[in-house]
Design a protein around this motif. Structure first.
Motif, mmCIF file in Angstrom:
data_model
loop_
_atom_site.group_PDB
_atom_site.id
_atom_site.type_symbol
_atom_site.label_atom_id
_atom_site.label_comp_id
_atom_site.label_asym_id
_atom_site.label_seq_id
_atom_site.Cartn_x
_atom_site.Cartn_y
_atom_site.Cartn_z
ATOM 1 N N TRP A 65 0.828 -1.203 0.000
ATOM 2 C CA TRP A 65 0.000 0.000 0.000
ATOM 3 C C TRP A 65 0.868 1.261 0.000
ATOM 4 O O TRP A 65 0.575 2.218 -0.728
ATOM 5 N N ARG A 66 1.946 1.248 0.789
ATOM 6 C CA ARG A 66 2.853 2.406 0.799
ATOM 7 C C ARG A 66 3.512 2.582 -0.566
ATOM 8 O O ARG A 66 3.673 3.700 -1.052
ATOM 9 N N ARG A 67 3.924 1.474 -1.174
ATOM 10 C CA ARG A 67 4.519 1.554 -2.514
ATOM 11 C C ARG A 67 3.497 2.087 -3.516
ATOM 12 O O ARG A 67 3.825 2.894 -4.389
ATOM 13 N N ALA A 68 2.259 1.614 -3.429
ATOM 14 C CA ALA A 68 1.212 2.058 -4.346
ATOM 15 C C ALA A 68 0.955 3.554 -4.196
ATOM 16 O O ALA A 68 0.822 4.277 -5.193
ATOM 17 N N LYS A 69 0.872 4.032 -2.953
ATOM 18 C CA LYS A 69 0.644 5.460 -2.724
ATOM 19 C C LYS A 69 1.787 6.304 -3.275
ATOM 20 O O LYS A 69 1.570 7.414 -3.762
ATOM 21 N N ARG A 70 2.990 5.769 -3.202
ATOM 22 C CA ARG A 70 4.170 6.511 -3.664
ATOM 23 C C ARG A 70 4.251 6.546 -5.186
ATOM 24 O O ARG A 70 4.593 7.571 -5.774
ATOM 25 N N ILE A 71 3.910 5.438 -5.838
ATOM 26 C CA ILE A 71 4.189 5.299 -7.266
ATOM 27 C C ILE A 71 2.976 5.565 -8.151
ATOM 28 O O ILE A 71 3.068 6.264 -9.161
ATOM 29 N N ILE A 72 1.816 5.022 -7.770
ATOM 30 C CA ILE A 72 0.719 4.913 -8.728
ATOM 31 C C ILE A 72 -0.025 6.220 -9.019
ATOM 32 O O ILE A 72 -0.300 6.515 -10.196
ATOM 33 N N PRO A 73 -0.415 7.038 -8.034
ATOM 34 C CA PRO A 73 -1.267 8.191 -8.356
ATOM 35 C C PRO A 73 -0.677 9.117 -9.420
ATOM 36 O O PRO A 73 -1.334 9.414 -10.421
ATOM 37 N N VAL A 74 0.546 9.585 -9.224
ATOM 38 C CA VAL A 74 1.132 10.495 -10.208
ATOM 39 C C VAL A 74 1.430 9.765 -11.515
ATOM 40 O O VAL A 74 1.336 10.329 -12.610
#
Length: 643
Positions: free
Chosen positions: A72-81
C-alpha cells in the motif's frame, strides 16, 4: 539503518538529468551529450533496491512488517502520479497522433497501466531504436521495479524464516546468477532486448542495492580515513560521469559497463559522508530539489519530448531542451505538491483508492477509444505487418526464429520473397494477391536490415550476431526448399548494405562482387528472378511531415484539406544521382529469366519523385519505405510477372 540522506536525492538528480539529456539526443560539436545517459536507470535500480530493502528490514526488526502495508505504501508513492501522467499522455496522443501511432500508443498504454510495459517493448524494435518516438517507452523501468517489489518482499520474508543466517549469502547468490544470466543472454544467445528489459536480467542491479543494507555503513565510515573516503567518492562519481558521457548504446547492455555503474553507485551509497566535498556538493539545495522531484521528471520528460517532436521539430536543439527542461521541472513540481505529497501524507486510504481506481478506469477506457484521423491508416503503415504467421507474429522477420510463413503449400507454383524491410513493405499487396490465387504458394524469407547471403554489418554492431543467425537460416531454408517452378522476388536497401563501414572481411568492391555472385547463383536455380530496385530516398519523412501539417488545425475538415493539398517531392536528378551505385550492382546480374522492377516508374515523373502527391495518399511514409498505399502502386509493376 534508514534515515533521510540528502546526497541520495542529489544522486537521483544526476540520474534523471542524464536520462533526460540522453533522450533529447543533444549534440555539441557533433558529439552527443550524455550519450550513456541511459545508465541513469541503472542508478535508480540500485537506489530502489537499497531503499525498499532498508524499509522491509526496519519493519521486520520492529516486528511490524506487513505485506499489505508495504504494498500500500509503494502504491501510494508510485501509482497516483504515474496514472495521472498516463492520462495526460493519453489526451496528448489522441489530439496529436496519427491513427497508426494512436493504435500503437494505446497498446503501450495498457501495458504501462498494468506494469508489464517492459514485456511489451521487448517485442517491439528495441529501446535504442525507439526512444525518440515511443511516448511511454520509459515506463519499462517502472514495470521492472514494480515486478521486483511484488517478488522481493516475499523472498526476504521467507529467507528470514527458513534461512536467516544465510540471507545475505542467498541474495548475493541470486544477484550473481542474474548477472551471469544477463551476460549469457547477451554474449551467448544475442538476446539483447531480453537482457535489457527483463526483470531476470536486471535483478542483480536491484538486489545489489538490497545487499548494501546488510553492510554496517556507520562502522565502515568510522574506520576509514577521511582522505580515503574522498578518493572513493570522487572515483565513484568520476566513473558514473564517465560512463554517462562517453559510453554509447553500441555497447551491449547491461554488461560490464553496467557493472561499473552498479559498483560506483553502491560505493556512493556506502561511503557518502557529511563533510566530504562530493557529498556536500550533491547535498546542495538546488540539486536536492531536483532529486526530490526526480520521479515526476522521469515520468513527464518522455511524453513532453515526443509531443514536441510530433508538433514541431524532429531534433531537439539545445535552447529548446532548456525550455523543455523548465516545463518538465514545472510539471514535476506541480504534481509533487498536488498529487505525490497529499497522497503520501494527508489523504485517507479510501480517497486514495477511489482516486487510483478512477484514474485507472478513465485511462483504460480512453485507450480503447477509436480515433478519427484525416490521414488514412494505409498511407502511413508498413505492409510487412499485414501477412501473419500461424503463431500470430508478422511473417516479415520470422526467419530469424528459424521458421517462415508458407501459404498455399500444395500449389504447383511458388513465390519466395527475399530481402529486407524495403521488400517487406510490399508483403501486404503480395498477401492479397496470394489470397486470390490459390494455384500459387508463397514463402516469405524477408527480415529487416539483413542481406540474405552474408553479414555486411561491422562485427562490433549490436545486431551482428542476429544478422548472422538470419543469414544462416535463409541459406538453410533455400537449400531445403524445392526451387522447381519458383519465382524469387528480391529487394534490398542496397545503398545501406554497401555503405556499412568497418567490415573486416571485404572491401566495398568485394561486397558488390559478392552480391552479384550470390544473385547470379540464385538466378540459375529458379524459373524467374524478379529484382525490385531501390525505392527513392527522400530527405523529408512524409508521415511526420503530414502529422505536423494537420496538427496546425483543430477543425477536422480543415485537417482533411491540409492533408489533401500536401506534397512531398524530390528533384528527379537527386534520385538519379543517389541510385547510381546500387543500380549498377543489380544491373550486373544477367539472365533471360531476370525481371527488373523500377519503383520510380510508379513514384516519379520526368521532373520529380513523389513521396506524396497532391490529392493523393502517401506512397513513401518515411525516408524510403513504401506505405501500404504506395506498395499497391509498385506491386502493379510486379504482378504481371507472377505465376
Amino acid at each position: 539503518m534508514l534515515s533521510y540522506r540528502r546526497e541520495l536525492d542529489g544522486l537521483r538528480a544526476l540520474a534523471v538529468i542524464a536520462v533526460m539529456t540522453y533522450h533529447a539526443n543533444l549534440e555539441v560539436f557533433n558529439l552527443q551529450i550524455f550519450q550513456g545517459g541511459f545508465f541513469g536507470v541503472d542508478v535508480f535500480f540500485v537506489l530502489s533496491g537499497y531503499l525498499i530493502t532498508a524499509i522491509i528490514r526496519r519493519d521486520m526488526e520492529k516486528g511490524s512488517f506487513s505485506f499489505l502495508s508495504f504494498y500500500w505504501r509503494r502504491a501510494k508513492r508510485i501509482i497516483p502520479v504515474y496514472f495521472f501522467v498516463l492520462m495526460i499522455s493519453l489526451l496528448g496522443a489522441y489530439l496529436f497522433f496519427d491513427i497508426v501511432s494512436w493504435k500503437e500508443f494505446s497498446k503501450s498504454l495498457k501495458s504501462a497501466l498494468l506494469f508489464y510495459s517492459n514485456n511489451y517493448f521487448l517485442i517491439q524494435d528495441g529501446y535504442f531504436a525507439n526512444n525518440e518516438r515511443e511516448t511511454l517507452l520509459h515506463t519499462w523501468s517502472l514495470s521492472v521495479e514494480w515486478q521486483f517489489y511484488l517478488i522481493f518482499p516475499l523472498f526476504i520474508f521467507l529467507l528470514s524464516k527458513i534461512a536467516h543466517r544465510y540471507t545475505f549469502s542467498i541474495i548475493l547468490a541470486s544477484s550473481l546468477l542474474s548477472f551471469v544470466f544477463s551476460y549469457t543472454e547477451i554474449f551467448v544467445f544475442s538476446n539483447y532486448d531480453f537482457a535489457f528489459y527483463s526483470l531476470s536480467t536486471r535483478w542483480w542491479e536491484l538486489s545489489t542495492g538490497a545487499l548494501i543494507t546488510y553492510i554496517n555503513r556507520e562502522s565502515i565510515l568510522e574506520k576509514i580515513n577521511n582522505n580515503v573516503l574522498e578518493v572513493i567518492m570522487m572515483t565513484s562519481v568520476f566513473i558514473l560521469m564517465f560512463m554517462m558521457f562517453f559510453v554509447d548504446s553500441k555497447a551491449p547492455h547491461p554488461s560490464f559497463h553496467a557493472l561499473l555503474v552498479i559498483i560506483a553507485t553502491s560505493s556512493y551509497i556506502l561511503f557518502a559522508n557529511k563533510g566530504e566535498l562530493i557529498t556536500d556538493v550533491f547535498s546542495l539545495k538546488p540539486i536536492v530539489f531536483l532529486g526530490t522531484i526526480s520521479y515526476g521528471m522521469y515520468l513527464w520528460h518522455q511524453p513532453i519530448y515526443v509531443f514536441f517532436r510530433t508538433l514541431k521539430y524532429d531534433q531537439i536543439r539545445n535552447e529548446q531542451f532548456l525550455l523543455l527542461l523548465i516545463i518538465t521541472i514545472g510539471l514535476s513540481y506541480f504534481t509533487f505538491k498536488i498529487i505525490e505529497t497529499p497522497f503520501r501524507r494527508s489523504l485517507g486510504n479510501k480517497s486514495i483508492l477511489a482516486s487510483i481506481l478512477l484514474l485507472f478506469s478513465l485511462t483504460y477506457i480512453g485507450s480503447n477509444v477509436g480515433k478519427l484521423s484525416p490521414i488514412p491508416s494505409e498511407d502511413i503503415s508498413f505492409g510487412g505487418s499485414i501477412a501473419k504467421h500461424e503463431n500470430g507474429g508478422n511473417c516479415h522477420g520470422q526467419i530469424e526464429n528459424g521458421i517462415y510463413c508458407h501459404f498455399n503449400k500444395k500449389a504447383e507454383y511458388k513465390i519466395i520473397t527475399l530481402g529486407d524491410s524495403h521488400l517487406g513493405a510490399l508483403l501486404g499487396s503480395l498477401n492479397a494477391y496470394i489470397d486470390n490465387n490459390k494455384k500459387t504458394s508463397w514463402i516469405d524469407l524477408t527480415a529487416g536490415g539483413s542481406y540474405p547471403f552474408h553479414v555486411f554489418w561491422p562485427e562490433d554492431h549490436n545486431d551482428y550476431k542476429r544478422y548472422g543467425i538470419i543469414t544462416d537460416n535463409i541459406i538453410e531454408a533455400l537449400n531445403e526448399i524445392d526451387l522447381k517452378n519458383t519465382t524469387i522476388l528480391y529487394g534490398q536497401y542496397m545503398i545501406g548494405q554497401l555503405d556499412h563501414l568497418n567490415t573486416t572481411d571485404m572491401t566495398k568492391s568485394q561486397k558488390k562482387d559478392k552480391v552479384v555472385s550470390d544473385l547470379q547463383n540464385l538466378q540459375k536455380r529458379v524459373d524467374r528472378l524478379i529484382l525490385v530496385y531501390q525505392t527513392p530516398l527522400f530527405p523529408v519523412k512524409s508521415k511526420e511531415m503530414a502529422q505536423k501539417t494537420v496538427n496546425r488545425e483543430f477543425n477536422y475538415i480543415q485537417k482533411k484539406i491540409l492533408y489533401s493539398e500536401l506534397e512531398n517531392k524530390m528533384d528527379i536528378n537527386k534520385f538519379i544521382t543517389s541510385k547510381k551505385e546500387s543500380y549498377e550492382v543489380l544491373d550486373r546480374v544477367k539472365g533471360d529469366n531476370v525481371i527488373r522492377i523500377y519503383p520510380e516508374n510508379a513514384l516519379c515523373d520526368d521532373n520529380y519523385c513523389y513521396a506524396k502527391r497532391k490529392r493523393d495518399g502517401i506512397d513513401v511514409y518515411d525516408d524510403s519505405h513504401a506505405s501500404i498505399h504506395g506498395a499497391k502502386k509498385i506491386f502493379r509493376l510486379i504482378e504481371p510477372y507472377l505465376p
